[in-house]
Design a protein around this motif. Structure first.
Motif, PDB file in Angstrom:
ATOM      1  N   THR A   1       0.809  -1.225   0.000  1.00 44.71           N
ATOM      2  CA  THR A   1       0.000   0.000   0.000  1.00 44.71           C
ATOM      3  C   THR A   1       0.841   1.275   0.000  1.00 44.71           C
ATOM      4  O   THR A   1       0.313   2.360  -0.271  1.00 44.71           O
ATOM      5  N   LYS A   2       2.113   1.170   0.273  1.00 51.08           N
ATOM      6  CA  LYS A   2       2.977   2.358   0.237  1.00 51.08           C
ATOM      7  C   LYS A   2       3.036   2.951  -1.171  1.00 51.08           C
ATOM      8  O   LYS A   2       3.330   4.134  -1.336  1.00 51.08           O
ATOM      9  N   TYR A   3       2.758   2.134  -2.179  1.00 56.92           N
ATOM     10  CA  TYR A   3       2.774   2.642  -3.551  1.00 56.92           C
ATOM     11  C   TYR A   3       1.597   3.573  -3.836  1.00 56.92           C
ATOM     12  O   TYR A   3       1.671   4.413  -4.735  1.00 56.92           O
ATOM     13  N   ILE A   4       0.489   3.412  -3.111  1.00 55.84           N
ATOM     14  CA  ILE A   4      -0.714   4.200  -3.434  1.00 55.84           C
ATOM     15  C   ILE A   4      -1.012   5.251  -2.379  1.00 55.84           C
ATOM     16  O   ILE A   4      -1.967   6.001  -2.515  1.00 55.84           O
ATOM     17  N   ILE A   5      -0.209   5.303  -1.311  1.00 59.31           N
ATOM     18  CA  ILE A   5      -0.368   6.370  -0.317  1.00 59.31           C
ATOM     19  C   ILE A   5       0.557   7.524  -0.709  1.00 59.31           C
ATOM     20  O   ILE A   5       1.782   7.364  -0.731  1.00 59.31           O
ATOM     21  N   PRO A   6      -0.003   8.684  -1.060  1.00 61.13           N
ATOM     22  CA  PRO A   6       0.837   9.800  -1.563  1.00 61.13           C
ATOM     23  C   PRO A   6       1.634  10.468  -0.453  1.00 61.13           C
ATOM     24  O   PRO A   6       1.250  11.509   0.079  1.00 61.13           O
ATOM     25  N   GLU A   7       2.725   9.868  -0.102  1.00 63.86           N
ATOM     26  CA  GLU A   7       3.627  10.451   0.893  1.00 63.86           C
ATOM     27  C   GLU A   7       4.904  10.903   0.185  1.00 63.86           C
ATOM     28  O   GLU A   7       5.888  10.176   0.109  1.00 63.86           O
ATOM     29  N   GLY A   8       4.846  12.125  -0.368  1.00 68.99           N
ATOM     30  CA  GLY A   8       5.991  12.660  -1.088  1.00 68.99           C
ATOM     31  C   GLY A   8       6.103  12.156  -2.507  1.00 68.99           C
ATOM     32  O   GLY A   8       7.118  12.398  -3.163  1.00 68.99           O
ATOM     33  N   HIS A   9       5.072  11.468  -2.986  1.00 72.23           N
ATOM     34  CA  HIS A   9       5.076  10.964  -4.368  1.00 72.23           C
ATOM     35  C   HIS A   9       3.634  10.742  -4.787  1.00 72.23           C
ATOM     36  O   HIS A   9       2.756  10.489  -3.949  1.00 72.23           O
ATOM     37  N   PRO A  10       3.357  10.821  -6.084  1.00 70.55           N
ATOM     38  CA  PRO A  10       1.997  10.517  -6.560  1.00 70.55           C
ATOM     39  C   PRO A  10       1.741   9.016  -6.477  1.00 70.55           C
ATOM     40  O   PRO A  10       2.673   8.212  -6.556  1.00 70.55           O
ATOM     41  N   PRO A  11       0.492   8.611  -6.273  1.00 73.47           N
ATOM     42  CA  PRO A  11       0.191   7.179  -6.161  1.00 73.47           C
ATOM     43  C   PRO A  11       0.399   6.443  -7.495  1.00 73.47           C
ATOM     44  O   PRO A  11       0.252   7.019  -8.573  1.00 73.47           O
ATOM     45  N   MET A  12       0.767   5.189  -7.394  1.00 75.84           N
ATOM     46  CA  MET A  12       0.970   4.346  -8.576  1.00 75.84           C
ATOM     47  C   MET A  12      -0.377   4.024  -9.223  1.00 75.84           C
ATOM     48  O   MET A  12      -1.410   3.989  -8.559  1.00 75.84           O
ATOM     49  N   HIS A  13      -0.354   3.790 -10.549  1.00 74.51           N
ATOM     50  CA  HIS A  13      -1.555   3.314 -11.232  1.00 74.51           C
ATOM     51  C   HIS A  13      -2.029   2.024 -10.574  1.00 74.51           C
ATOM     52  O   HIS A  13      -1.231   1.140 -10.262  1.00 74.51           O
ATOM     53  N   PHE A  14      -3.339   1.930 -10.383  1.00 66.64           N
ATOM     54  CA  PHE A  14      -3.875   0.785  -9.645  1.00 66.64           C
ATOM     55  C   PHE A  14      -3.636  -0.533 -10.381  1.00 66.64           C
ATOM     56  O   PHE A  14      -3.331  -1.556  -9.767  1.00 66.64           O
ATOM     57  N   TYR A  15      -3.771  -0.532 -11.707  1.00 66.70           N
ATOM     58  CA  TYR A  15      -3.571  -1.774 -12.448  1.00 66.70           C
ATOM     59  C   TYR A  15      -2.121  -2.256 -12.345  1.00 66.70           C
ATOM     60  O   TYR A  15      -1.847  -3.462 -12.318  1.00 66.70           O
ATOM     61  N   GLN A  16      -1.189  -1.288 -12.229  1.00 68.89           N
ATOM     62  CA  GLN A  16       0.209  -1.675 -12.046  1.00 68.89           C
ATOM     63  C   GLN A  16       0.453  -2.214 -10.632  1.00 68.89           C
ATOM     64  O   GLN A  16       1.283  -3.102 -10.435  1.00 68.89           O
ATOM     65  N   LEU A  17      -0.284  -1.670  -9.677  1.00 65.28           N
ATOM     66  CA  LEU A  17      -0.187  -2.196  -8.309  1.00 65.28           C
ATOM     67  C   LEU A  17      -0.651  -3.654  -8.266  1.00 65.28           C
ATOM     68  O   LEU A  17      -0.048  -4.488  -7.575  1.00 65.28           O
TER      69      LEU A  17
END
Length: 495
Positions: free
Chosen positions: A296-312
């Protein structure tokens, strides 16, 4: 002028008085409210009036949860009891082939058989018992096996029967010759063979087949010895001196040589085909909760935009498969660490061999891959279920998944009610079956085992993106409900 000034003064004093009264009222109200708040107790009893609605709501939730668990226990735990419920009625499905070669093949065709007919008569009597607590004995003619005793061993090895009783061709001839000539080298064990394959299912053999065969052997030896010794002692043509040299030929007269084609050895292999595999399910299940916060760190915008969901989704699937690869290696190394043989050569089907592995030195890599694919089949199903049902019901799924797999893999489906035939398609059944093939060189179903496990992996992989999408929709819907917003649409969550 003085009147107007006095009037204005009175009016001013009146307005001031009203303002003071209003202010005093507010002050008194605030003081009264604070006093009322201060008067509320910090804790209240169970039956306090302030808890009326809460108490009613909690009791309803408690009753609903208890009802769910009540029904779950009756429905799911019953599987474990039910798999053994019909064992006494189904014992006859454990077939034992009885093959009488006595006096049937050259050069013993001219000998009047005595041992063979006696043994077959005793096994037929077992089938006629009023109680169902007996094995299923089948009489087979030697021609069924092309008059080859070794073919019977191959028949048992290839799971054509659970065991076989073979009366040797020279059983009666050797017995008569011993009492007539006083042959002291005569061994009663040369009369009859008992053949089975313990590694096929050590629990079924130890609990049912072996004890019943041992009881039958004792009954046959005792009854035959009583009958045969009486004939010998009343036969005036037999010399008492000659009989004295071969007491073993008088009583018991015959015995049984037991051939266990694949002994279940060493004892350390027990976890590899039974209880140890439960932990394979549990590890696969709990890996979901271990890895989810990391993903979930990929989709929580902490200093970065969230990753595309399909890529997650793609990342999570690849990460899960990679984790299963290493976790299954760790599981497999435990068996290797405790010196379970993985380098024994394969043996012929008609010889007794222990240890024996399916692929010699190449057995361990195949064993690892079996556990890996098995973990994928078990683990992806756990991940999908966890994403769909969520807490706390994912724990109930784990119980169902363990029980349904255990009762159809650790216990013989042959002895279970027909309802459990779905167990032949369950993943753990094929992991156990494949492990027996690799560790004991039993009959190979390894292609079928891998095929079923790969099919489970493929089906769960196909549902994996849908389950990920459903979990995100459920999470976003709960968030929107808390914020008073409308629920999101599925198509808006894909990006």
């Amino acid at each position: 002028m003085s009147f107007e000034s006095e009037k204005d003064g009175r009016d001013g004093n009146g307005e001031q008085s009203e303002q003071d009264n209003h202010t005093n009222g507010q002050t008194n109200g605030n003081v009264g409210g604070e006093k009322a708040q201060e008067e509320l107790p910090s804790h209240v009893g169970f039956f306090h009036s302030s808890l009326n609605q809460t108490r009613k709501h909690v009791i309803i939730l408690w009753a609903r949860t208890t009802l769910i668990l009540f029904v779950f226990i009756l429905a799911i735990l019953s599987l474990y009891w039910a798999v053994l419920f019909k064992v006494p009625d189904n014992l006859s499905s454990l077939t034992v082939d009885v093959v009488d070669f006595d006096g049937q093949v050259p050069p013993y065709e001219n000998v009047a058989p005595l041992v063979g007919p006696f043994v077959t008569r005793m096994t037929n009597m077992e089938n006629e018992l009023p109680t169902p607590m007996h094995l299923g004995y089948r009489n087979r003619a030697p021609a069924f096996f092309d008059n080859d005793p070794l073919a019977i061993r191959r028949h048992v090895y290839n799971e054509g029967a659970w065991a076989a009783i073979v009366v040797n061709a020279n059983a009666t001839a050797s017995l008569r010759s011993a009492v007539e000539t006083g042959n002291a080298t005569y061994s009663p064990l040369g009369a009859v063979q008992v053949i089975y394959n313990q590694a096929r299912d050590e629990t079924t053999y130890s609990e049912y087949i072996t004890p019943m065969l041992q009881r039958l052997q004792t009954n046959i030896a005792s009854a035959f010895g009583e009958m045969w010794s009486g004939q010998c002692l009343t036969n005036n043509t037999l010399s008492r001196e000659t009989l004295g040299r071969v007491p073993q030929a008088i009583s018991p007269g015959i015995g049984f040589s037991v051939y266990n084609l694949r002994p279940f050895q060493p004892p350390a292999t027990t976890p590899s085909v039974t209880i140890g595999l439960i932990y394979l399910i549990i590890i696969a299940f709990f890996s979901f909760t271990f890895y989810l916060p990391i993903h979930t760190k990929y989709i929580i915008p902490e200093g970065h935009p969230p990753m595309h969901f399909y890529q997650l989704i793609i990342w999570r699937w690849l990460a899960a498969i990679a984790a299963y690869l290493f976790l299954s290696l760790a599981y497999s190394l435990v068996s290797l660490a405790f010196q379970i043989p993985f380098d024994a050569p394969a043996a012929a089907q008609d010889v007794v061999a222990s240890p024996a592995n399916a692929y010699g030195n190449g057995t361990f890599p195949v064993y690892w891959m079996l556990n890996f694919i098995g973990m994928c089949a078990l683990g992806l199903a756990c991940e999908n279920a966890a994403m769909v049902v969520g807490n706390p019901f994912m724990g109930l799924f784990l119980i169902f998944w363990v029980i349904s797999n255990v009762c159809t893999s650790f216990y013989s489906i042959t002895l279970a009610p027909r309802f459990f035939y779905w167990g032949y398609a369950w993943p753990l059944h094929h992991i156990v079956n494949g492990s027996r093939t690799l560790l004991f060189n039993t009959k190979s179903h390894i292609g079928e085992n891998f095929g079923v496990l790969i099919a489970w992996t493929a089906v769960n992989s196909a549902f994996y993106p849908l389950c990920c999408l459903f979990m995100r929709w459920k999470t976003e819907s709960e968030k929107a409900q808390q914020e008073g917003k409308s629920k999101p649409k599925l198509k808006d969550l894909v990006s």
